[in-house]
Design an enzyme around this catalytic site. Structure first.
Site, PDB file in Angstrom:
ATOM      1  N   GLY A 181       0.816  -1.207   0.000  1.00 18.48           N
ATOM      2  CA  GLY A 181       0.000   0.000   0.000  1.00 18.48           C
ATOM      3  C   GLY A 181       0.851   1.259   0.000  1.00 18.48           C
ATOM      4  O   GLY A 181       0.544   2.240  -0.689  1.00 18.48           O
ATOM      5  N   CYS A 237       0.720   4.156  24.663  1.00  8.16           N
ATOM      6  CA  CYS A 237       1.643   3.163  25.195  1.00  8.16           C
ATOM      7  C   CYS A 237       1.931   2.029  24.231  1.00  8.16           C
ATOM      8  O   CYS A 237       2.794   1.203  24.499  1.00  8.16           O
ATOM      9  CB  CYS A 237       1.111   2.602  26.505  1.00  8.16           C
ATOM     10  SG  CYS A 237       1.217   3.809  27.815  1.00  8.16           S
TER      11      CYS A 237
END
Lengths: 275, 398
Positions: free
Chosen positions: B70, B322
């Protein structure tokens, strides 16, 4: 996926000491808490301590944490580490100690251990009615506005963890991890911390004496000794004594051992000569 | 057993795809450019794959250029548009694009191009008025997603394309998440370039294609031999291309099955909203892909949820800070202007035609206790927002 230690995963999946400590007004006991972080930052810790007033000792510790795996594990580790400790000893705990207890943390997760250390300090200081050191740090101007980190706080984490790059600072206190505008300001803080302040002659002599004391036992083992004679600028004159004074390898001792050590421990520009 | 609910990240290779590829990794290893019939046989199979893929997207086979991924398709399309319209120095894209478009645009800005990043609303939707206001005669290309990888929100592609055309700009669509999930008829559309990636619909990684509308000027990104009719140099990834063709056939045949994928997705969403308090669906109310849901679990953090799910053998993903190196939560959810309690606790579940009702049942069995466990650890909850408000305000009023 992060490479977490067994200990981190264990304390995450089976956290010890989670929850709050309610103040039951028990005589001789005080209950305090320390809060750091925020939901905006992505992690927050509320640490609860039960303190034996006469013993000045932590009897119980519990935590409530919003955050990732290592934030929860760091909080749980902290509560295990401080239980039973005298307050003064608890204050000596650094974020490194927390990380070590966990068998290490990924670099990007070191800020979780910093959060624990700060909450602990906040709780103890609030019990003692003092302003926590890092509250004072929060007084200064904001360096990183994205994560609300002051220059003082960056300075402290750089000093305590001997950080040398803005990227490391980011992993410890998140500063610079948002828009990145403050990265060069962080560089400057690091530079200012790393840059040794020029030593006065008295300071220099004191440091050299301490450093020589460290070498002395090795020389004495060979029947020799060393004595500081004079310091003039970067020039350090020493007197090699005993066996050293007549030893064929005394020049090597002087340069490779004494000078090397003084340069490392006192000032890189020092030159040592024998008198 | 693994329950794979991360199909927007990548998908399993369909067994029929794999079977179709194997002969080209063993027996038919010829180079399609060769003059011998051994290579010619291989060239023929590439042509077949091109027809199969063209069928899936409603294009002509000659409009299909095979690529490696892509990212290559997106880079090629945007760079080609700029190269063929050298007098145009303006690009329009959106704030919620994939990194391969956003980072390319940032690079182009450094090279002197002007880039407009269109905003989205709290439902992840574009404002066509904002697009129209941004368009000028200087705009070379408008590049937007078909559907967002994190939320599944589908943009009004035809309306965007029509507007772009009215200002003489080229129109590129990053349809990596949409191909195989929604029907496409590119010949009857305003799309000039369309990027797709094989591994998002059960072909192997390392396969992809760029659709370039017939008649649109094109400059290759990889300069090399005469492969892909001089539009993409480099020896063809034959087995991968054959697999991509086979995956296209299967996607076409199974397009109707997307309705049952959507039913499963809807069941998952409804059940979670019902079973777990303080949950919301990001992008709800906008048209969305049938397989994607992005659910916010307030007051708990995404990475912790993922690790808890992982222990149950369930794979999902999160845009929480995180989970990445960046410290900032998902740029997509941030662009939607969602509060921090949502940004850090959002989980994406993405299904495929291989997802079973039993797997969703298993997720629904483990998710409530996981949320409850992490919420029991959290200092925040719906009643105790004082600290949240106070701390958040301190951060935002700086």
């Amino acid at each position: 996926m992060w490479n977490y230690s067994e200990k981190v995963l264990d304390l995450f999946y089976h956290p010890l000491n989670q929850g709050e400590i309610k103040d039951e007004q028990e005589s001789g006991m005080a209950v305090v808490r320390g809060e750091v972080g925020s939901i905006a930052c992505g992690d927050a810790l509320r640490l609860h301590l039960k303190i034996d007033v006469t013993g000045d000792r932590i009897i119980d510790a519990k935590f409530q944490t919003f955050g990732c795996t290592s934030a929860i594990a760091s909080s749980s580790a902290l509560t295990e580490m401080v239980k039973g400790l005298e307050l003064d000893r608890a204050l000596g705990i650094t974020n490194r100690d927390i990380a070590n207890y966990l068998g290490g943390l990924p670099e990007q997760k070191m800020h979780c251990s910093v959060m624990g250390q700060e909450a602990l300090e906040k709780a103890i200081y609030s019990y003692r009615g003092l302003t926590p050191a890092h509250e004072e740090e929060e007084e200064g101007a904001l360096l990183c506005t994205c994560f609300a980190v002051t220059a003082n706080r960056v300075k402290r984490v750089v000093q305590e963890n001997r950080l040398t790059s803005a990227e490391e600072v980011m992993r410890y206190v998140k500063a610079g991890g948002g828009c990145g505008t403050c990265l060069s300001a962080i560089d400057e803080v690091i530079e200012s911390v790393l840059q040794p302040q020029p030593l006065t002659t008295v300071q220099k002599i004191g440091k050299i004496e301490t450093s020589l004391d460290g070498i002395r036992p090795y020389l004495q083992a060979d029947g020799g000794d060393v004595e500081l004679f004079d310091v003039e600028g970067d020039r350090v004159s020493v007197r090699l004594k005993g066996a050293c004074g007549s030893c064929a390898s005394s020049l090597a001792t002087l340069k490779d051992v004494i000078e090397e050590r003084l340069r490392r421990e006192v000032l890189p520009s020092l030159v040592v000569e024998a008198v | 057993m693994t329950i794979y609910l991360d199909n927007n990240a990548t998908t399993r290779v369909d067994e029929q795809v794999f079977a179709a590829m194997v002969p080209f990794l063993t027996e038919f290893y010829g180079n399609p450019s060769s003059m011998h019939s051994f290579g010619g046989r291989v060239a023929q199979s590439i042509q077949t794959a091109r027809e199969q893929l063209a069928d899936l997207i409603g294009a002509l086979p000659s409009e299909v250029i095979f690529t490696s991924c892509g990212t290559e398709g997106n880079n090629t399309a945007i760079r080609s548009a700029l190269a063929t319209l050298p007098d145009h120095r303006h690009i329009i894209t959106t704030q919620v694009e994939h990194a391969c478009v956003l980072n390319l645009c940032k690079t182009l800005e450094k090279q002197g191009y002007r880039v407009t990043y269109l905003s989205v609303d709290s439902k992840g939707m574009l404002d066509l008025m904002e697009l129209e206001a941004a368009l000028t005669g200087d705009t070379a290309i408008v590049s937007t997603m078909y559907a967002n990888n994190e939320t599944g929100v589908i943009f009004p592609v035809e309306e965007i394309g029509t507007l772009a055309k009215s200002y003489g700009a080229l129109f590129h669509v990053d349809a990596v998440q949409a191909v195989g999930k929604v029907p496409l008829h590119l010949q009857a559309s305003s799309v000039d370039f369309l990027t797709l990636s094989g591994h998002k619909f059960h072909a192997p990684k390392g396969t992809g294609a760029l659709y370039v509308r017939r008649g649109v000027r094109f400059r290759p990104h990889l300069i090399g031999g005469h492969q892909e009719r001089n539009r993409r140099g480099g020896t063809e990834n034959v087995a991968g291309i054959v697999g991509l063709g086979q995956a296209a056939v299967l996607a076409q045949a199974n397009l109707g099955q997307m309705e049952s994928v959507k039913t499963l997705r809807d069941r998952l969403e409804e059940a979670i909203l019902q079973l777990i308090p303080d949950t919301t669906v990001n992008g709800q109310g906008s048209p969305r892909l049938p397989n994607t849901t992005n659910i916010a679990f307030k007051y708990i953090e995404g990475e912790a949820i993922l690790l808890m799910l992982d222990r149950e053998g369930i794979c999902a993903s999160s845009g929480s800070a995180c989970t990445s190196d960046s410290l900032e939560p998902s740029h997509v959810l941030r662009s939607m202007g969602l509060p921090y309690s949502i940004l850090h606790g959002s989980i994406r579940f993405s299904l495929s035609r291989f997802t079973t009702p039993a797997e969703i049942g298993r997720l629904l069995a483990v998710m409530p206790p996981i949320a409850a466990k992490l919420r029991a650890l959290s200092p925040f909850n719906a009643e105790d927002q004082g600290w949240i408000a106070e701390r958040t305000e301190a951060l935002t009023h700086k």
